[in-house]
Write a protein that holds these residues in place. Sequence first.
Motif, mmCIF file in Angstrom:
data_model
loop_
_atom_site.group_PDB
_atom_site.id
_atom_site.type_symbol
_atom_site.label_atom_id
_atom_site.label_comp_id
_atom_site.label_asym_id
_atom_site.label_seq_id
_atom_site.Cartn_x
_atom_site.Cartn_y
_atom_site.Cartn_z
ATOM 1 N N TYR A 138 6.335 -5.294 11.591
ATOM 2 C CA TYR A 138 5.788 -6.405 10.835
ATOM 3 C C TYR A 138 6.228 -6.323 9.380
ATOM 4 O O TYR A 138 6.174 -5.251 8.759
ATOM 5 N N GLN B 58 5.109 -18.167 4.226
ATOM 6 C CA GLN B 58 5.520 -17.717 5.554
ATOM 7 C C GLN B 58 6.500 -16.562 5.406
ATOM 8 O O GLN B 58 7.384 -16.590 4.548
ATOM 9 N N VAL C 255 9.149 -14.483 7.816
ATOM 10 C CA VAL C 255 9.826 -14.554 9.110
ATOM 11 C C VAL C 255 10.770 -13.369 9.255
ATOM 12 O O VAL C 255 11.706 -13.206 8.458
ATOM 13 N N TRP D 200 1.542 -11.593 6.117
ATOM 14 C CA TRP D 200 2.195 -10.856 7.185
ATOM 15 C C TRP D 200 3.094 -11.787 8.001
ATOM 16 O O TRP D 200 2.784 -12.949 8.189
ATOM 17 N N GLY D 201 4.175 -11.226 8.489
ATOM 18 C CA GLY D 201 4.995 -11.937 9.445
ATOM 19 C C GLY D 201 4.436 -11.792 10.850
ATOM 20 O O GLY D 201 3.437 -11.099 11.070
ATOM 21 N N GLN D 202 5.090 -12.450 11.804
ATOM 22 C CA GLN D 202 4.625 -12.437 13.183
ATOM 23 C C GLN D 202 5.065 -11.189 13.938
ATOM 24 O O GLN D 202 4.518 -10.892 15.009
#
Length: 122
Positions: A94, A3, A5, A112-114
């Motif tokens: 991103y 993840q 973030v 990739w992040g959100q």
Amino acid sequence: QVQLVESGGGLVQAGGSLRLSCVASGRIFRVTAMGWYRQAPAKQRELVATITNGVITNYADSVKGRFTVSRDNAKNTVYLQMNSLKPEDTAVYYCNGRVLHTSQAPYDFTYWGQGTQVTVSS
């Protein structure tokens, strides 16, 4: 498995500064490269800046001299210091990371992040 973030986005006036952060967590042996991309409304995602594990950096021409990318390898974190912001810097930013899951992994995976919104008012 991994993840990313992001944090640090927001609203700022033209000429101001923001600092973005992105932390990678999960099944990570090593993050080989990290970077930032951005996507403005009705436009394609574009590279902003990247940094390798060996701290080699690359910047888009539009941000050279204003943005600085850095990383803390021990924390699997990448930063983007953005100075002298312009309205045209407005976009969703991103975080991107290339991850080796094990010491024997033959290749890395891209995550990739959100995204975090950056809005620069004129």
